[in-house]
Design a protein around this motif. Structure first.
Motif, PDB file in Angstrom:
ATOM      1  N   ARG A  24      10.576  -0.641  -1.956  1.00 34.45           N
ATOM      2  CA  ARG A  24      10.051  -1.923  -1.508  1.00 34.45           C
ATOM      3  C   ARG A  24      10.072  -2.893  -2.684  1.00 34.45           C
ATOM      4  O   ARG A  24      10.195  -2.467  -3.831  1.00 34.45           O
ATOM      5  CB  ARG A  24       8.614  -1.729  -1.035  1.00 34.45           C
ATOM      6  CG  ARG A  24       8.531  -0.871   0.207  1.00 34.45           C
ATOM      7  CD  ARG A  24       7.333  -1.320   0.994  1.00 34.45           C
ATOM      8  NE  ARG A  24       7.109  -0.491   2.157  1.00 34.45           N
ATOM      9  CZ  ARG A  24       5.937   0.028   2.469  1.00 34.45           C
ATOM     10  NH1 ARG A  24       4.891  -0.173   1.683  1.00 34.45           N
ATOM     11  NH2 ARG A  24       5.785   0.725   3.556  1.00 34.45           N
ATOM     12  N   GLN A  27       8.675  -2.348  -6.466  1.00 37.46           N
ATOM     13  CA  GLN A  27       8.505  -0.932  -6.834  1.00 37.46           C
ATOM     14  C   GLN A  27       9.494  -0.563  -7.947  1.00 37.46           C
ATOM     15  O   GLN A  27       9.138   0.186  -8.862  1.00 37.46           O
ATOM     16  CB  GLN A  27       8.706  -0.018  -5.610  1.00 37.46           C
ATOM     17  CG  GLN A  27       7.494   0.009  -4.685  1.00 37.46           C
ATOM     18  CD  GLN A  27       7.666   0.931  -3.491  1.00 37.46           C
ATOM     19  OE1 GLN A  27       8.778   1.115  -2.994  1.00 37.46           O
ATOM     20  NE2 GLN A  27       6.570   1.496  -3.002  1.00 37.46           N
ATOM     21  N   THR A  46      -2.854  -4.324  -0.377  1.00 40.60           N
ATOM     22  CA  THR A  46      -3.094  -3.006   0.212  1.00 40.60           C
ATOM     23  C   THR A  46      -1.920  -2.653   1.118  1.00 40.60           C
ATOM     24  O   THR A  46      -1.461  -3.493   1.881  1.00 40.60           O
ATOM     25  CB  THR A  46      -4.360  -3.069   1.083  1.00 40.60           C
ATOM     26  OG1 THR A  46      -5.353  -3.772   0.356  1.00 40.60           O
ATOM     27  CG2 THR A  46      -4.846  -1.699   1.438  1.00 40.60           C
ATOM     28  N   GLY A  47      -1.462  -1.429   0.984  1.00 35.39           N
ATOM     29  CA  GLY A  47      -0.341  -1.015   1.816  1.00 35.39           C
ATOM     30  C   GLY A  47       1.013  -1.386   1.242  1.00 35.39           C
ATOM     31  O   GLY A  47       2.048  -1.083   1.812  1.00 35.39           O
ATOM     32  N   GLY A  48       1.000  -2.053   0.091  1.00 34.66           N
ATOM     33  CA  GLY A  48       2.253  -2.504  -0.516  1.00 34.66           C
ATOM     34  C   GLY A  48       3.088  -1.377  -1.095  1.00 34.66           C
ATOM     35  O   GLY A  48       4.289  -1.515  -1.317  1.00 34.66           O
ATOM     36  N   GLY A  49       2.428  -0.251  -1.390  1.00 36.83           N
ATOM     37  CA  GLY A  49       3.187   0.881  -1.913  1.00 36.83           C
ATOM     38  C   GLY A  49       2.990   1.093  -3.398  1.00 36.83           C
ATOM     39  O   GLY A  49       3.926   1.418  -4.138  1.00 36.83           O
ATOM     40  N   LYS A  50       1.767   0.942  -3.867  1.00 38.34           N
ATOM     41  CA  LYS A  50       1.498   1.122  -5.297  1.00 38.34           C
ATOM     42  C   LYS A  50       1.648   2.583  -5.716  1.00 38.34           C
ATOM     43  O   LYS A  50       2.134   2.859  -6.812  1.00 38.34           O
ATOM     44  CB  LYS A  50       0.072   0.645  -5.620  1.00 38.34           C
ATOM     45  CG  LYS A  50      -0.078  -0.853  -5.519  1.00 38.34           C
ATOM     46  CD  LYS A  50      -1.461  -1.313  -5.919  1.00 38.34           C
ATOM     47  CE  LYS A  50      -2.491  -1.145  -4.831  1.00 38.34           C
ATOM     48  NZ  LYS A  50      -2.247  -1.926  -3.608  1.00 38.34           N
ATOM     49  N   SER A  51       1.224   3.497  -4.861  1.00 36.74           N
ATOM     50  CA  SER A  51       1.187   4.897  -5.289  1.00 36.74           C
ATOM     51  C   SER A  51       2.555   5.413  -5.762  1.00 36.74           C
ATOM     52  O   SER A  51       2.626   6.094  -6.778  1.00 36.74           O
ATOM     53  CB  SER A  51       0.695   5.803  -4.176  1.00 36.74           C
ATOM     54  OG  SER A  51      -0.266   5.166  -3.405  1.00 36.74           O
ATOM     55  N   SER A 300      -3.690   5.499   7.226  1.00 34.23           N
ATOM     56  CA  SER A 300      -2.706   4.421   7.140  1.00 34.23           C
ATOM     57  C   SER A 300      -2.336   3.866   8.509  1.00 34.23           C
ATOM     58  O   SER A 300      -1.640   2.883   8.601  1.00 34.23           O
ATOM     59  CB  SER A 300      -1.453   4.914   6.426  1.00 34.23           C
ATOM     60  OG  SER A 300      -0.855   5.941   7.192  1.00 34.23           O
ATOM     61  N   HIS A 590      12.629   8.601   9.208  1.00 35.10           N
ATOM     62  CA  HIS A 590      11.773   7.969   8.206  1.00 35.10           C
ATOM     63  C   HIS A 590      10.565   8.863   7.901  1.00 35.10           C
ATOM     64  O   HIS A 590       9.860   9.284   8.809  1.00 35.10           O
ATOM     65  CB  HIS A 590      11.295   6.625   8.757  1.00 35.10           C
ATOM     66  CG  HIS A 590      10.344   5.905   7.855  1.00 35.10           C
ATOM     67  ND1 HIS A 590      10.760   4.981   6.929  1.00 35.10           N
ATOM     68  CD2 HIS A 590       9.006   5.995   7.719  1.00 35.10           C
ATOM     69  CE1 HIS A 590       9.715   4.526   6.279  1.00 35.10           C
ATOM     70  NE2 HIS A 590       8.633   5.125   6.732  1.00 35.10           N
TER      71      HIS A 590
END
Ligand code: ADP
Ligand code: ZN
Length: 746
Positions: A24, A27, A46-51, A300, A590
């Motif tokens: 994304r 990232q 939030t939900g952006g894909g930080k992890s 999620s 996916h």
């Protein structure tokens, strides 16, 4: 930026562990900082894909990184999720048994873990620091980093001590992650954590998969029910301002047959944990909560967040609404707005400021934040645009197709100048000494004790709006207030102060006919379907989707993990769309990586086969092309680097030299070398290991009869590195197998 070689490695890992195809926005940059071990601050909604940004670098570099996380629940869920993907991670916290703790320490020393999650308190104990030094940890990720700042909405004193990290580990890199958008908090994070020349990466704050709506509140429970009915049996959060409200709304919902529970900070920790768990494990669909419900939930697939009352700032609203749709699928965020909430907050804020004796400056800034929230709620421009602009970014895709304004749900704006004039003159005639309730009574022409007490039945404005419902009159007064055409004022009477509605210069402009007033139509319009929603269901067989949810739940409860750890909704939809009937085709779905395909593959395809046969549905819809594409990509990317490394090893090149050429970490090259030795079975490996070390380690391996690295490491007096031991083990192994293979060969 990522180098070509790194990008190939990242995509390979993404596919293998997570079953995702691409990164994304941002990232790539965040991962590059992790690989280069450059300090960074990553801000994504939030939900952006930080992890993924802190999960991928240690994987590629074969190192162990530490993640600091504020809540045990949060760590556990992340670790469960990672392990289900075959990713070696562990969390260290007070809830572990001694045996578990030992096991993790063992795995850490053997270099088997890529991530270890820990709370800040635990991290900064002497023993833990010693251990991390021993295994040479060089990189730290700080999750929810805004907790370090007083200015954030969630300050935690124990986070403050993280400033010490750079002192204990001067050569380490620190990577901070947060969803908080304000400049001030960002600057504070950099300062508190003593980041050096950090890469500051700020993502796009828009959440295109969320549909925002603001609905004037009249019949609260009825409105909540109408929204929830659009998301039957799906996860939803209903936020209320007060604890009491959470309980009463929850009761109302249960009475109407919804599977709901309530949550607030007045419950004891154990009960709260139970309720949170029940929600995470899909035992409860709807949680009715105060703001206390938040950070611990990683679910999620929340499809709907309703605010039954208005939050006190746009920051709060964005955080709370942001808990919807973290899986990237469409979700709905509805704010039930009433100006009464604004007044309630104004009073609460002023009261608590007086009690806590805060400065006028702080009180003023809190009221300003409230004012922004009110402007959002009462405003009639694109909600996505308003939110993004508030956080200082430009919004380019207006009309967004995903908010009540752009979907045309509130286009009914009417000229209400005369109506406003009637209201304003009622305020003038009653001498700016009353609140909304009494003004409604006068305009309606009600016969109340107060009306008679003040003789207001004699006024020319008495009964001026008799044909309107009381509720509608009240809403119109609120609307006029929201437009700044009226004001709240404090007056003193009998040594007490009262909040009343008063006039301002704009009121007089309206009354003199110098200014027109436009108001939103009162009736609630039918809601339109947002494009995101239509798209994400395209081709999905709903029946199969629901069945798969059932299957997911039974797998999850068998393993005692939250359902989303097994599969997210996006994965279930993709399964119900493509309907693969062979395990090999699962690659195209996916969110299914190698570990999950192996573990659940058979079960799923069998399930799908049966369902599709019974329902006469086509299987393998568009899967073949995807699988073929993935196969080509996989062989080209990872193997190109490895091939180059193997060529160099064949000429006796050293690890450092190869590392430089293919631009990968030394530990990765050691792994390639071990593979090279296993496949080519060279006579001797003196190009990479000196004879003395080799003999010493070899003797240990033979004596122990295993190839376990940790016992060998200790037996060699901790003098031979794990990387070197791995290479020697590979060589000893293939020599041993040569010995046994040789006789039968001849
Ligand atoms: P954050 O911590 O920023 O709130 P997460 O890291 O939890 O967000 O990611 C949110 C969701 O997005 C998760 O379900 C995650 O698996 C998914 N996700 C993250 N990166 C990608 C990607 N590159 N492709 C597809 N899904 C992704
Ligand atoms: Zn819009």
């Amino acid at each position: 930026m990522l180098t070509e070689a790194n990008r190939a490695g990242v995509i390979g890992a993404l596919q293998q562990y997570w079953g995702f195809d691409e990164l994304r926005p941002l990232q790539a940059e965040a991962i590059a900082a992790g690989l280069d071990r450059r300090d960074s601050l990553v801000v994504m909604p939030t939900g952006g894909g930080k992890s993924l940004c802190f999960q991928i670098p240690p994987l590629l570099e074969n190192r162990t990184d530490v993640v600091v996380s504020p809540l045990i629940a949060l760590m556990k869920d992340q670790v469960d999720g990672l392990r289900a993907n075959g990713y070696p991670a562990a969390a260290i916290h007070s809830g572990l048994t001694d045996a578990e703790r030992l096991q993790i320490a063992e795995e850490l020393r053997a270099g088997e873990l890529r991530l270890v999650f820990v709370s800040p308190e635990k991290l900064l104990t002497n023993r833990f620091i010693e251990m991390l030094r021993e295994i040479n940890v060089r990189s730290f990720a700080i999750d929810e980093a805004h907790c370090v700042s007083h200015w954030g909405h969630d300050f935690r004193p124990e986070y403050r001590r993280l400033a010490e990290l750079k002192r204990y580990f001067p050569k380490s890199s620190i990577h901070a992650f947060t969803a908080t958008a304000t400049e001030r908090v960002r600057a504070d994070i950099v300062k508190q954590l003593e980041l050096e020349n950090p890469a500051i990466l700020v993502g796009d704050f828009d959440r295109p998969n969320l549909v925002y709506r603001v609905i004037p509140r009249d019949d609260r429970i009825g409105q909540i029910v109408r929204v929830l009915n659009r998301h039957k049996q799906q996860a939803a959060i209903v936020y209320c301002i007060s604890r009491r409200d959470t309980e009463s709304v929850c009761d109302d919902l249960k009475r109407r047959g919804f599977n709901a529970d309530y949550y607030h900070a007045g419950l004891n920790a154990q009960v709260r944990r139970q309720k949170q768990d029940a929600f995470a494990r899909e035992k409860i669909d709807i949680i009715v909560a105060t703001v206390a419900f938040g950070m611990g939930i990683d679910r999620s697939d929340v499809r709907c967040v309703i605010h039954a009352g208005m939050p006190k700032s746009v920051e709060h609203y964005q955080q709370e609404a942001g808990r919807a749709g973290r899986d990237g699928l469409e979700a709905e965020c509805v704010l039930l707005y009433s100006t009464a909430d604004v007044m309630k907050w104004e009073d609460l804020i002023s009261k608590s400021a007086a009690e806590a004796d805060v400065s006028d400056g702080i009180l003023q800034s809190m009221l300003e934040l409230l004012g922004h929230m009110r402007a959002y709620a009462a405003g009639m421009s694109c909600r996505h645009g308003s939110l993004v602009n508030y956080f200082g970014q430009a919004f380019k895709t207006e009309p967004c197709g995903a908010c009540d304004v752009c979907l045309g749900e509130i286009e009914g704006i009417e000229d209400a100048t005369v109506l406003a004039q009637k209201i304003l003159s009622c305020v003038a005639r009653t001498e700016e000494r009353f609140g909304v309730g009494h003004l409604v009574d006068v305009l309606k022409g009600a016969d109340t004790v107060r009306v008679r007490q003040f003789g207001h039945q004699e006024l020319s404005t008495y009964g001026l709006l008799a044909e309107m419902e009381k509720d509608s009159i009240k809403r119109r007064i609120y609307d006029v207030l929201d437009q700044g055409l009226l004001e709240r004022k404090t007056i003193e009477s009998n040594a007490k102060s009262f909040q009343v509605i008063g006039l301002n210069s704009q009121s007089w402009q309206v009354m003199r006919g110098e200014r027109r007033v436009m108001l939103r139509e009162l009736s609630e319009r039918r809601v339109a379907t947002a494009k995101a929603e239509a798209d994400s269901w395209e081709g999905v067989d709903r029946g199969l989707f629901e069945h798969l949810r059932g299957l997911r739940n039974s797998i999850a409860s068998e393993r005692d993990v939250p359902a989303y750890v097994v599969f997210g909704d996006a994965t279930l939809r993709d399964l119900a769309r493509k309907r693969p009937d062979q395990v090999s085709h699962l690659q195209s779905v996916h969110g299914i990586g190698a570990a999950k395909a192996k573990e659940f593959g058979e079960l799923i395809v069998k399930f799908i086969r049966t369902h599709c046969k019974n329902a006469a549905l086509a299987t393998n819809v568009g899967t073949t092309e995807v699988v073929e594409k993935l196969r080509r990509r996989k062989t080209s990317s990872v193997s190109a680097q490895k091939r180059r490394a193997f060529e160099m090893f064949a000429t006796g090149a050293g690890v450092e030299q190869v590392a430089e050429e293919v631009r990968r970490a030394a530990s990765t090259i050691h792994q390639y070398l071990a593979e090279f030795i296993e496949t080519t079975r060279p006579e001797d490996i003196s190009s990479w290991v000196d004879a003395g070390t080799y003999q010493k380690a070899r003797a240990v391996f033979e004596r122990e009869g295993t190839r376990l690295l940790r016992p060998a490491f200790e037996a060699c007096g901790e003098e031979v590195s794990y990387d070197t031991l791995r290479i020697i083990a590979a060589h000893v192994d293939c020599q041993a197998s040569q010995d046994t293979v040789a006789p039968s060969d001849s």
